[in-house]
Write a protein that holds these residues in place. Structure first.
Motif, short mmCIF file in Angstrom:
data_model
loop_
_atom_site.label_atom_id
_atom_site.label_comp_id
_atom_site.label_asym_id
_atom_site.label_seq_id
_atom_site.Cartn_x
_atom_site.Cartn_y
_atom_site.Cartn_z
N PRO A 129 8.42 8.96 -11.34
CA PRO A 129 9.86 8.66 -11.10
C PRO A 129 10.36 8.82 -12.08
CG PRO A 129 9.27 6.66 -10.40
CD PRO A 129 7.92 6.92 -10.00
N ASP A 130 11.78 9.63 -12.49
CA ASP A 130 11.51 9.38 -13.25
C ASP A 130 12.21 8.47 -15.10
OD1 ASP A 130 14.52 7.72 -14.24
OD2 ASP A 130 14.43 8.67 -12.42
N ASN A 131 11.72 8.00 -16.00
CA ASN A 131 11.41 7.32 -17.17
C ASN A 131 12.40 6.11 -17.14
OD1 ASN A 131 9.62 5.49 -19.53
ND2 ASN A 131 11.43 6.46 -20.20
N ALA B 51 11.28 -2.62 -7.88
CA ALA B 51 10.55 -2.23 -6.91
C ALA B 51 10.21 -1.32 -7.64
CB ALA B 51 11.67 -2.47 -5.29
N PRO B 52 10.77 -0.07 -8.15
CA PRO B 52 10.37 1.45 -8.23
C PRO B 52 9.18 1.29 -9.20
CG PRO B 52 12.36 1.24 -8.26
CD PRO B 52 12.58 0.43 -8.14
N LEU C 203 7.12 -1.93 -9.06
CA LEU C 203 5.60 -1.91 -8.11
C LEU C 203 5.30 -0.64 -7.37
CD1 LEU C 203 7.11 -4.97 -7.14
CD2 LEU C 203 5.51 -5.11 -9.25
N GLN C 204 6.52 0.21 -7.09
CA GLN C 204 5.89 0.31 -6.07
C GLN C 204 5.10 2.06 -7.09
OE1 GLN C 204 9.99 2.51 -4.82
NE2 GLN C 204 8.98 2.56 -2.95
N VAL C 205 5.25 2.47 -8.38
CA VAL C 205 4.74 3.48 -9.31
C VAL C 205 3.50 2.73 -8.87
CG1 VAL C 205 4.16 4.19 -11.46
CG2 VAL C 205 6.43 4.47 -10.68
N ILE C 206 3.04 1.51 -9.38
CA ILE C 206 1.56 0.79 -9.38
C ILE C 206 0.80 1.11 -7.76
CG2 ILE C 206 0.21 -1.29 -9.72
CD1 ILE C 206 1.40 -0.60 -11.91
#
Ligand code: NAP
Length: 244
Positions: free
Chosen positions: A91-93, A100-101, A103-106
């Motif tokens: 997602p964007d920086n 939450a985002p 953790l979702q990236v991981i």
């Protein structure tokens, strides 16, 4: 003829891989969240290449154990010989840095793929047969302020694949780490500052060629290896002052 499970199959790079494998006569299982798009892709592959292509529902956000999922899949479709994990999320920086985002990236770039590959690795090791391809990124080679969470997940994924390659070598199972530079896909659409952007379909074909040759790690296009060699060697005292 082998059967290959492609995770994140709606990715344009994964499509390039699916077409290249299907052109060789391999059967493909297209896994992901977007059933309608996957069904269109499967139909396209069946018509173009006259080979088997099936759709499999998979959401890497779910943290259920993957061993039973994989066993059921093989009961239904037969032995799976290879696994490509092309799934990822950037997602964007600003979004990526918090809550939450983050953790979702991981989960989508590291934990989710690792849970699945772990299960497949055990199956391959027992059979002494199979191959695994994981798409990491040049972003995983050095942390930068613009995307260090995504980079950390991709860097962790590359380290995981290197360790797995070391473990599975004795069983004759190959593990390929792919590190693309900038590729023209949904993920990078509209991002500022991109350069030397590669065609995703071409990247997919390069991935399959590298897998066929039993390569361990590839940068695609290859010049990114040199760029990252330079970037990794910039002293931290200088690097931390740069706006990257
Ligand atoms: N584009 C680049 O410049 C670049 C550079 C280096 C590395 N990469 C890596 O290359 C791979 C392919 O990316 P892309 O550029 O082709 O981007 P993309 O089109 O956004 O593809 C990402 C893929 O991941 C899947 N995915 C995301 N979250 C998922 C989840 N929770 N469960 C299952 N699947 C999920 C997406 O499925 P949906 O269709 O369901 O969203 C899609 O198939 C990724 O691993 C990416 O990190 C890309």
């Amino acid at each position: 003829m082998t059967q290959i499970l492609i995770v994140g199959a709606t990715s344009a790079m994964a499509r390039g891989c699916a077409f290249a494998w299907a052109a060789q006569g391999q059967r493909v299982l297209l896994a992901g969240r977007d059933d309608a798009e996957l069904a269109r892709l499967a139909q396209d592959i069946r018509v173009r290449f006259n080979t088997a292509a099936q759709v499999v529902a998979l959401d890497l956000d779910e943290t259920t154990p993957r061993e039973s999922w994989l066993a059921e899949l093989q009961e239904t479709y037969g032995q799976i010989d290879g696994l490509l994990c092309a799934a990822g999320w950037m997602p964007d920086n600003e979004t990526m840095r918090h809550g939450a985002p983050a953790l979702q990236v991981i989960q989508r770039n590291f934990t989710g793929p690792v849970a699945l590959i772990n299960a497949f690795a055990d199956v391959c090791e027992q059979r002494k047969h199979g191959f695994i391809v994981g798409i990491s990124s040049v972003a995983g080679d050095r942390g930068r302020q613009s995307n260090y969470l995504y980079g950390a997940a991709k860097g962790g994924f590359a380290i995981y694949l290197a360790g797995l390659r070391n473990r599975l070598f004795a069983s004759g199972v190959s593990v390929l780490t792919v590190k693309p530079g900038f590729v023209d896909t949904r993920m990078t659409f509209g991002l500022p500052g991109l350069f030397l952007v590669a065609d995703p379909f071409w990247v997919g074909q390069q991935i399959v060629a590298a897998s066929d040759k039993g390569r361990d790690e590839v940068y695609i296009p290859g010049f990114w290896r040199l760029i990252l060699l330079i970037i990794r060697h910039v002293p931290e005292v200088v690097f931390k002052r740069l706006k990257l």
